[in-house]
Design a protein around this motif. Structure first.
Motif, PDB file in Angstrom:
ATOM      1  N   TYR A   9      -9.318 -34.274   3.631  1.00 58.37           N
ATOM      2  CA  TYR A   9     -10.431 -33.806   2.829  1.00 58.37           C
ATOM      3  C   TYR A   9     -11.600 -34.764   3.034  1.00 58.37           C
ATOM      4  O   TYR A   9     -11.379 -35.957   3.104  1.00 58.37           O
ATOM      5  N   LEU A 150      -4.865 -30.524  -5.572  1.00 54.05           N
ATOM      6  CA  LEU A 150      -5.739 -30.943  -6.675  1.00 54.05           C
ATOM      7  C   LEU A 150      -6.236 -29.738  -7.478  1.00 54.05           C
ATOM      8  O   LEU A 150      -6.550 -29.853  -8.649  1.00 54.05           O
ATOM      9  N   ASP A 151      -6.308 -28.578  -6.833  1.00 60.50           N
ATOM     10  CA  ASP A 151      -6.740 -27.364  -7.539  1.00 60.50           C
ATOM     11  C   ASP A 151      -5.669 -26.878  -8.518  1.00 60.50           C
ATOM     12  O   ASP A 151      -5.937 -25.998  -9.330  1.00 60.50           O
ATOM     13  N   ARG A 154      -3.235 -29.532 -13.986  1.00 63.99           N
ATOM     14  CA  ARG A 154      -3.336 -28.867 -15.289  1.00 63.99           C
ATOM     15  C   ARG A 154      -3.883 -29.756 -16.385  1.00 63.99           C
ATOM     16  O   ARG A 154      -4.271 -29.267 -17.431  1.00 63.99           O
ATOM     17  N   SER A 156      -5.718 -33.940 -17.394  1.00 67.70           N
ATOM     18  CA  SER A 156      -6.325 -35.171 -16.884  1.00 67.70           C
ATOM     19  C   SER A 156      -5.282 -36.247 -16.598  1.00 67.70           C
ATOM     20  O   SER A 156      -5.570 -37.220 -15.936  1.00 67.70           O
ATOM     21  N   LEU A 159      -3.128 -36.684 -12.390  1.00 68.34           N
ATOM     22  CA  LEU A 159      -3.548 -37.230 -11.094  1.00 68.34           C
ATOM     23  C   LEU A 159      -3.256 -38.724 -11.055  1.00 68.34           C
ATOM     24  O   LEU A 159      -3.541 -39.438 -12.016  1.00 68.34           O
ATOM     25  N   GLU A 161      -3.033 -42.457  -8.523  1.00 69.93           N
ATOM     26  CA  GLU A 161      -3.275 -43.127  -7.246  1.00 69.93           C
ATOM     27  C   GLU A 161      -1.922 -43.579  -6.723  1.00 69.93           C
ATOM     28  O   GLU A 161      -1.095 -44.078  -7.473  1.00 69.93           O
TER      29      GLU A 161
ATOM     30  N   THR B  98      -9.253 -27.313 -18.628  1.00 70.99           N
ATOM     31  CA  THR B  98      -9.245 -28.498 -17.755  1.00 70.99           C
ATOM     32  C   THR B  98     -10.156 -28.209 -16.569  1.00 70.99           C
ATOM     33  O   THR B  98     -10.061 -27.145 -15.957  1.00 70.99           O
ATOM     34  N   MET B 100     -11.243 -29.729 -12.907  1.00 66.13           N
ATOM     35  CA  MET B 100     -10.986 -30.694 -11.832  1.00 66.13           C
ATOM     36  C   MET B 100     -12.167 -30.656 -10.878  1.00 66.13           C
ATOM     37  O   MET B 100     -12.572 -29.572 -10.444  1.00 66.13           O
ATOM     38  N   TYR B 102     -13.679 -32.619  -7.333  1.00 64.54           N
ATOM     39  CA  TYR B 102     -13.441 -33.639  -6.316  1.00 64.54           C
ATOM     40  C   TYR B 102     -14.348 -33.436  -5.117  1.00 64.54           C
ATOM     41  O   TYR B 102     -14.740 -32.316  -4.809  1.00 64.54           O
ATOM     42  N   GLY B 103     -14.699 -34.554  -4.513  1.00 65.11           N
ATOM     43  CA  GLY B 103     -15.586 -34.506  -3.361  1.00 65.11           C
ATOM     44  C   GLY B 103     -15.896 -35.921  -2.907  1.00 65.11           C
ATOM     45  O   GLY B 103     -15.376 -36.885  -3.472  1.00 65.11           O
ATOM     46  N   ASP B 126     -11.156 -35.563 -22.971  1.00 60.72           N
ATOM     47  CA  ASP B 126     -10.491 -36.560 -22.132  1.00 60.72           C
ATOM     48  C   ASP B 126     -11.165 -36.538 -20.776  1.00 60.72           C
ATOM     49  O   ASP B 126     -11.550 -35.467 -20.292  1.00 60.72           O
ATOM     50  N   ARG B 128     -11.045 -38.588 -16.856  1.00 60.44           N
ATOM     51  CA  ARG B 128     -10.511 -39.633 -15.968  1.00 60.44           C
ATOM     52  C   ARG B 128     -11.176 -39.517 -14.610  1.00 60.44           C
ATOM     53  O   ARG B 128     -11.428 -38.410 -14.133  1.00 60.44           O
ATOM     54  N   HIS B 130     -11.149 -41.251 -10.515  1.00 63.40           N
ATOM     55  CA  HIS B 130     -10.478 -42.104  -9.538  1.00 63.40           C
ATOM     56  C   HIS B 130     -11.348 -42.157  -8.294  1.00 63.40           C
ATOM     57  O   HIS B 130     -11.877 -41.133  -7.873  1.00 63.40           O
ATOM     58  N   VAL B 131     -11.482 -43.324  -7.728  1.00 60.69           N
ATOM     59  CA  VAL B 131     -12.108 -43.450  -6.409  1.00 60.69           C
ATOM     60  C   VAL B 131     -11.018 -43.908  -5.466  1.00 60.69           C
ATOM     61  O   VAL B 131     -10.402 -44.952  -5.683  1.00 60.69           O
ATOM     62  N   SER B 141     -12.581 -38.296  -7.600  1.00 53.60           N
ATOM     63  CA  SER B 141     -11.888 -37.255  -8.364  1.00 53.60           C
ATOM     64  C   SER B 141     -12.237 -37.428  -9.832  1.00 53.60           C
ATOM     65  O   SER B 141     -12.160 -38.539 -10.357  1.00 53.60           O
ATOM     66  N   ILE B 143     -11.475 -35.573 -13.606  1.00 49.34           N
ATOM     67  CA  ILE B 143     -10.750 -34.543 -14.348  1.00 49.34           C
ATOM     68  C   ILE B 143     -11.190 -34.631 -15.799  1.00 49.34           C
ATOM     69  O   ILE B 143     -11.159 -35.701 -16.405  1.00 49.34           O
ATOM     70  N   GLU B 145     -10.889 -32.810 -19.701  1.00 47.21           N
ATOM     71  CA  GLU B 145     -10.348 -31.809 -20.615  1.00 47.21           C
ATOM     72  C   GLU B 145     -11.445 -31.543 -21.622  1.00 47.21           C
ATOM     73  O   GLU B 145     -12.130 -32.472 -22.064  1.00 47.21           O
ATOM     74  N   ASP B 171     -15.813 -29.770  -4.780  1.00 47.99           N
ATOM     75  CA  ASP B 171     -14.949 -28.637  -5.108  1.00 47.99           C
ATOM     76  C   ASP B 171     -14.575 -28.740  -6.576  1.00 47.99           C
ATOM     77  O   ASP B 171     -14.434 -29.846  -7.112  1.00 47.99           O
ATOM     78  N   THR B 173     -12.266 -26.764  -9.945  1.00 48.38           N
ATOM     79  CA  THR B 173     -11.371 -25.736 -10.474  1.00 48.38           C
ATOM     80  C   THR B 173     -11.363 -25.857 -11.988  1.00 48.38           C
ATOM     81  O   THR B 173     -11.055 -26.919 -12.525  1.00 48.38           O
ATOM     82  N   LYS B 175      -9.666 -24.317 -15.380  1.00 48.18           N
ATOM     83  CA  LYS B 175      -8.577 -23.442 -15.815  1.00 48.18           C
ATOM     84  C   LYS B 175      -8.184 -23.733 -17.255  1.00 48.18           C
ATOM     85  O   LYS B 175      -8.319 -24.875 -17.719  1.00 48.18           O
TER      86      LYS B 175
END
Lengths: 169, 182
Positions: A9, A150-151, A154, A156, A159, A161, B98, B100, B102-103, B126, B128, B130-131, B141, B143, B145, B171, B173, B175
């Motif tokens: 990606y 990642l899609d 459900r 937070s 995910l 590391e 939720t 999500m 990412y890119g 909530d 979070r 991450h790199v 990333s 995420i 809630e 990108d 998502t 849901k």
């Protein structure tokens, strides 16, 4: 033997939905051989989808037989134009993906699937996969629709590391 | 009504921070209620809500925590909750979702997503980030809630996210939070 680089990606191939592959034996044999050679090059890898090595073909390869998580399984599976017909017994477990080397995610997958596909001789068949093998197949089939793990997240807290284990003494 | 304090603490990660803090709560009859504690690279961060027995005041607890804060070199904020805050602990009537995202990492991802949510009065519960390294690239990333007030807001938020996806080159998502009834 042709080991291909695994695309990571944000390579655009990873977000594309792939159309059904024409049943061209020469082309698909090359794709499946490259998938197998590339998968074998990566320790612990249990599956790979054609778009991950740059082929816009609807085929995947899965082999969970060497994994400690493997239960009942079919060994090396080569699936062309696979379609999931039934899915049941859902469970969440932690997955990784060669296209995201440093991430892990909790993903919900069916533990029992029935699917149809063509094999490497271009013969249609149906099969049932269970447990870890079923999950691996679903992960790879998602790649054919441009859906990345990642899609499927459900919450937070799903995910992570990837931790590097200390070198064994 | 029970008294509550909220406490945040962050310091260099090392074994023993959780044990040191919770020892004080245990010995004074306080109860660790909701909390979230996590490692952030080389630091350890603690967010906690603690209920206090009648016999323990905010000042007493604060005094007992000071030696620990100093020993572990923690940056701490602590406050006593007002009774009306405690009354509002209930579960709101909203659509939990939720998101999500990412890119490739670049400035403004969290800001633009959070701003878009805020404009529609969507509450983030909530978050979070991450790199991580992705084959030489820096992957971001995010995420979230969130509580979406109603169906109409959900529809317009989905539309706004489509624009945001283009703008931020990421990108996404969105849901609904699934509940597995067993």
């Amino acid at each position: 033997m042709a080991i291909q680089p695994v695309l990571t990606y944000p390579h655009p191939s990873l977000k594309q939905k792939i159309a059904d592959s024409p049943l061209n034996l020469e082309l698909l044999t090359r794709v499946l051989t490259d998938l197998n050679d590339t998968m074998n090059q990566h320790d612990g890898c249990v599956g790979l989808a054609a778009p991950q090595i740059g082929y816009s073909q609807r085929c995947v390869i899965v082999d969970v037989s060497q994994s400690p998580r493997a239960g009942e399984n079919h060994g090396l599976l080569k699936l062309i134009n696979p379609v999931i017909l039934e899915a049941s017994e859902w469970k969440v477990s932690r997955e990784g993906c060669l296209s995201f080397p440093d991430l892990l995610a909790n993903v919900k997958r069916a533990q029992k699937i029935r699917l149809s596909a063509y094999n490497e001789k271009l013969e249609p068949f149906e099969m049932t996969a269970l447990g870890f093998e079923a999950m691996a197949i679903q992960h790879e089939l998602d790649h054919l629709d441009g859906i990345l793990f990642l899609d499927r997240i459900r919450s937070s807290k799903d995910l992570f590391e990837r931790r590097k284990h200390p070198a064994s003494l | 009504m029970k008294k509550f304090i909220s406490l945040s603490a962050i310091g260099e990660d090392q074994p023993g921070i959780v044990a040191a803090l919770t020892k004080v709560f245990y010995e004074t009859g306080c109860n660790l209620e909701n909390s979230s504690m996590t490692q952030l690279r080389g630091d350890f961060a603690v967010l906690m809500m603690v209920s206090l027995p009648e016999s323990v005041t905010f000042q007493t607890l604060n005094g007992l925590l000071q030696p620990i804060i100093q020993k572990w070199n923690l940056a701490v904020t602590m406050r006593e909750l007002k009774p009306e805050e405690v009354e509002n602990f209930g579960i709101p009537s909203v659509l939990p979702y939720t998101l999500m995202v990412y890119g490739l990492d670049h400035p403004g991802i969290v800001y633009r997503v959070a701003q878009t949510a805020t404009e529609q009065k969507i509450n983030i519960t909530d978050l979070r980030t991450h790199v991580t390294e992705n084959n030489g690239a820096s992957l971001y990333s995010l995420i979230l809630e969130m509580e979406i007030p109603n169906q109409a807001t959900l529809l317009s938020f989905q539309k706004n996210l489509e624009h945001l996806k283009e703008e931020l080159h990421v990108d996404m998502t969105l849901k609904p939070v699934e509940v597995d009834e067993l």
